[in-house]
Design a protein around this motif. Structure first.
Motif, PDB file in Angstrom:
ATOM      1  N   LEU A 293       0.761  -1.172   0.181  1.00  0.00           N
ATOM      2  CA  LEU A 293       0.133  -0.028   0.074  1.00  0.00           C
ATOM      3  C   LEU A 293       0.815   1.220  -0.078  1.00  0.00           C
ATOM      4  CD1 LEU A 293      -3.155  -0.835   2.337  1.00  0.00           C
ATOM      5  CD2 LEU A 293      -3.254  -0.112   0.055  1.00  0.00           C
ATOM      6  N   VAL A 294       2.073   1.035   0.725  1.00  0.00           N
ATOM      7  CA  VAL A 294       2.969   2.331   0.547  1.00  0.00           C
ATOM      8  C   VAL A 294       4.083   2.260  -0.173  1.00  0.00           C
ATOM      9  CG1 VAL A 294       2.210   2.580   3.065  1.00  0.00           C
ATOM     10  CG2 VAL A 294       4.094   1.332   2.830  1.00  0.00           C
ATOM     11  N   ALA A 295       3.881   1.254  -1.222  1.00  0.00           N
ATOM     12  CA  ALA A 295       5.410   1.274  -1.875  1.00  0.00           C
ATOM     13  C   ALA A 295       5.069   2.327  -2.798  1.00  0.00           C
ATOM     14  CB  ALA A 295       5.058  -0.005  -2.807  1.00  0.00           C
ATOM     15  N   PRO A 296       6.297   2.972  -3.549  1.00  0.00           N
ATOM     16  CA  PRO A 296       6.106   3.931  -4.470  1.00  0.00           C
ATOM     17  C   PRO A 296       5.838   3.569  -5.749  1.00  0.00           C
ATOM     18  CG  PRO A 296       8.725   3.007  -3.891  1.00  0.00           C
ATOM     19  CD  PRO A 296       7.448   2.414  -2.985  1.00  0.00           C
ATOM     20  N   GLY A 297       5.916   4.422  -6.581  1.00  0.00           N
ATOM     21  CA  GLY A 297       5.283   4.099  -7.970  1.00  0.00           C
ATOM     22  C   GLY A 297       6.186   3.623  -8.898  1.00  0.00           C
ATOM     23  N   ALA A 302       8.398  -1.224  -6.559  1.00  0.00           N
ATOM     24  CA  ALA A 302       7.297  -1.493  -6.250  1.00  0.00           C
ATOM     25  C   ALA A 302       7.134  -3.235  -6.243  1.00  0.00           C
ATOM     26  CB  ALA A 302       5.894  -0.999  -7.079  1.00  0.00           C
ATOM     27  N   LEU A 303       7.754  -3.822  -7.315  1.00  0.00           N
ATOM     28  CA  LEU A 303       7.846  -5.251  -7.469  1.00  0.00           C
ATOM     29  C   LEU A 303       8.804  -5.641  -6.288  1.00  0.00           C
ATOM     30  CD1 LEU A 303       7.161  -7.641  -9.139  1.00  0.00           C
ATOM     31  CD2 LEU A 303       9.270  -7.326 -10.502  1.00  0.00           C
ATOM     32  N   ALA A 304       9.918  -5.199  -5.868  1.00  0.00           N
ATOM     33  CA  ALA A 304      10.889  -5.664  -4.686  1.00  0.00           C
ATOM     34  C   ALA A 304       9.863  -5.692  -3.365  1.00  0.00           C
ATOM     35  CB  ALA A 304      12.101  -4.931  -4.565  1.00  0.00           C
ATOM     36  N   GLY A 366     -10.099  -2.219  -8.041  1.00  0.00           N
ATOM     37  CA  GLY A 366      -8.654  -2.154  -8.219  1.00  0.00           C
ATOM     38  C   GLY A 366      -7.595  -2.818  -7.289  1.00  0.00           C
ATOM     39  N   TRP A 367      -6.307  -2.692  -7.535  1.00  0.00           N
ATOM     40  CA  TRP A 367      -5.533  -3.270  -6.582  1.00  0.00           C
ATOM     41  C   TRP A 367      -5.333  -2.706  -5.363  1.00  0.00           C
ATOM     42  CZ3 TRP A 367      -2.440  -7.143  -5.771  1.00  0.00           C
ATOM     43  CH2 TRP A 367      -1.010  -6.967  -4.975  1.00  0.00           C
ATOM     44  N   ARG A 368      -5.428  -1.442  -5.052  1.00  0.00           N
ATOM     45  CA  ARG A 368      -5.448  -0.851  -3.603  1.00  0.00           C
ATOM     46  C   ARG A 368      -6.852  -1.291  -2.589  1.00  0.00           C
ATOM     47  NH1 ARG A 368      -2.858   3.408  -1.209  1.00  0.00           N
ATOM     48  NH2 ARG A 368      -3.966   4.216   0.516  1.00  0.00           N
ATOM     49  N   GLY A 369      -8.019  -1.524  -3.606  1.00  0.00           N
ATOM     50  CA  GLY A 369      -8.884  -1.965  -2.759  1.00  0.00           C
ATOM     51  C   GLY A 369      -8.960  -3.470  -2.429  1.00  0.00           C
ATOM     52  N   ALA A 370      -8.077  -4.234  -3.191  1.00  0.00           N
ATOM     53  CA  ALA A 370      -8.088  -5.606  -2.785  1.00  0.00           C
ATOM     54  C   ALA A 370      -6.894  -5.773  -1.599  1.00  0.00           C
ATOM     55  CB  ALA A 370      -7.398  -6.302  -4.113  1.00  0.00           C
ATOM     56  N   LEU A 371      -6.121  -4.844  -1.685  1.00  0.00           N
ATOM     57  CA  LEU A 371      -4.944  -4.788  -0.674  1.00  0.00           C
ATOM     58  C   LEU A 371      -5.739  -4.382   0.617  1.00  0.00           C
ATOM     59  CD1 LEU A 371      -1.832  -2.984  -2.276  1.00  0.00           C
ATOM     60  CD2 LEU A 371      -2.085  -5.454  -1.548  1.00  0.00           C
ATOM     61  N   LEU A 372      -6.678  -3.441   0.903  1.00  0.00           N
ATOM     62  CA  LEU A 372      -7.374  -2.962   1.930  1.00  0.00           C
ATOM     63  C   LEU A 372      -8.223  -4.072   2.588  1.00  0.00           C
ATOM     64  CD1 LEU A 372      -8.152   0.689   1.143  1.00  0.00           C
ATOM     65  CD2 LEU A 372      -6.581   0.058   2.684  1.00  0.00           C
ATOM     66  N   ALA A 373      -8.806  -5.016   1.283  1.00  0.00           N
ATOM     67  CA  ALA A 373      -9.753  -5.941   1.893  1.00  0.00           C
ATOM     68  C   ALA A 373      -9.034  -7.168   2.657  1.00  0.00           C
ATOM     69  CB  ALA A 373     -10.356  -6.511   0.476  1.00  0.00           C
ATOM     70  N   GLY A 374      -7.707  -7.223   2.067  1.00  0.00           N
ATOM     71  CA  GLY A 374      -6.854  -8.355   2.566  1.00  0.00           C
ATOM     72  C   GLY A 374      -6.385  -7.747   4.048  1.00  0.00           C
ATOM     73  N   MET A 375      -6.045  -6.676   4.128  1.00  0.00           N
ATOM     74  CA  MET A 375      -5.570  -6.243   5.477  1.00  0.00           C
ATOM     75  C   MET A 375      -6.762  -6.361   6.683  1.00  0.00           C
ATOM     76  SD  MET A 375      -3.966  -2.652   6.510  1.00  0.00           S
ATOM     77  CE  MET A 375      -2.790  -2.503   5.536  1.00  0.00           C
TER      78      MET A 375
END
Length: 399
Positions: A293-297, A302-304, A366-375
């Motif tokens: 969620l806090v990874a840079p652009g 971001a992959l690392a 999207g990706w951010r929504g999926a990350l928040l749901a997982g958290m």
């Protein structure tokens, strides 16, 4: 039970077999894209590829695994593996969504043989080493889960996803015959009928607070784990990362480093540190979603970060699974298979919810929504853990 402890060779056999069996549940995770394209599933429904397998596994945990307390275990395992192999063949030849989803349900149903093996290992172990033994067998199981994803991607990239399931069918068949030759017989002392056996599951659930709590913790962690591995391959193949199936395989291969947490957690449980080790596992689960969620652009950074997050999440899941099984296996040999079945069924229900929710959230938010749901899955489990900690604290104060 004999006074002799389980041999290292038998632990290795059970760990290897568990890993190869349970891998069948996860080959499809990194192949959701090509399978859904080939079978005509929409992006919103792609999560069903993983969800149906987990539903089958949950049903098997509830209705087949308890038979480990009633029927001769070696024969039960062998029969389950023959069925799994047949379902993998059906998956391999599938040309439509209904064929593959039927096969996915059947693969889940038969693969519960792995959860008859884990209590088998606990049965063969002495009390003082039971956590370490279960930790080693579960390490094999988790390595199977983690290796299945890169193996499936690599084979599919070189050939096709059909070959992945055909090869898995052969592997499971080999495991079936090796176990039939290598396992000792174990005939439980119970003589109750199947209806009474099944009725006892509800009683065990109501009367066993440890079971309810451990299942809730792992439902949260496993729900997030399933969500992560349902949506992450889709993200990696998308416009931000543009990874091939081989690239996704390498990503998943690095994530398997998280399995190192299993034997460590087993030893901590044997030493009486289950409470704080559980907190650590749940915090790792939260971090696994907070980091991306806090990874840079930047694509490479971001992959690392995503690689590190996958390892952290897998460590939390691996550790908590062993801590939970160690806790419930200490409750009595005569109900071990039923406790294990209920435990896995409950948290696999969380896993099925996670994979189904993940596919939908990723497609719509999207990706951010999926990350928040997982958290959210892991945060809920951690909040529940706080109630256990406060309960222990009040008991110490009263004493």
């Amino acid at each position: 039970m004999s006074n002799k402890d389980i041999s290292p060779g038998m632990v290795t056999l059970l760990a290897t077999a568990s890993g190869l069996i349970v891998a069948s549940l996860y080959y499809a995770q990194t192949l959701v894209g090509p399978i859904s394209a080939a079978t005509g599933l929409s992006p919103e429904a792609a999560g069903l590829i993983v969800t149906l397998t987990q539903i089958g596994y949950t049903l098997g945990l509830l209705f087949i695994v308890p038979l480990g307390d009633l029927l001769e275990n070696r024969r039960l395992i062998f029969t389950g593996l023959l069925f799994t192999s047949a379902m993998l063949v059906l998956a391999a030849i599938s040309s439509s969504a209904w064929m593959f989803l039927t096969a996915a349900l059947g693969i889940g149903l038969g693969s519960v043989a792995a959860q008859i093996i884990v209590p088998f290992a606990a049965h063969l172990s002495q009390e003082a080493t039971r956590g370490a033994t279960v930790g080693k067998v579960v390490s094999g199981l988790l390595l199977g889960i983690m290796l299945s994803r890169p193996a499936a991607s690599l084979v599919a990239d070189a050939t096709s996803w059909h070959v992945v399931f055909a090869g898995a069918a052969v592997l499971v068949l080999i495991v079936a015959f090796v176990l039939r030759a290598g396992l000792p017989q174990r005939v439980p002392n119970h003589h109750i009928g199947y209806p009474k056996l099944m009725a006892s599951l509800w009683h065990l659930f109501l009367q066993t607070p440890v079971l309810r709590r451990r299942a809730a913790y792992h439902a949260g962690l496993f729900g997030s784990f399933s969500l992560f591995w349902t949506v992450t391959p889709l993200m990696l193949a998308g416009p931000q990362f543009h990874l091939s199936q081989t690239g996704i395989a390498i990503f998943a291969l690095v994530g398997m480093a998280g399995a190192i947490a299993s034997p460590i957690a087993g030893k901590l449980a044997d030493k009486g540190h289950t409470l704080m080790a559980t907190a650590a596992a749940l915090v790792l689960g939260v971090l696994g979603f907070a980091l991306p969620l806090v990874a840079p652009g930047s694509r490479d950074i971001a992959l690392a970060v995503l690689v590190i997050a996958s390892i952290v999440l897998d460590m939390g899941v691996a550790a908590n699974l062993v801590l939970g099984q160690r806790a419930i296996f200490s409750l009595g040999a005569e109900v071990r298979s039923r406790l294990n079945g209920v435990y896995f069924a409950l948290f696999f229900a969380g896993g099925a919810a996670g994979s189904a929710l993940g596919g939908w959230v990723f497609a719509t938010h999207g990706w951010r929504g999926a990350l928040l749901a997982g958290m959210a899955f892991n945060a809920a489990a951690l909040l529940y853990w706080v109630t256990e900690y406060l309960g222990h604290a009040s008991q110490r104060k009263a004493a």
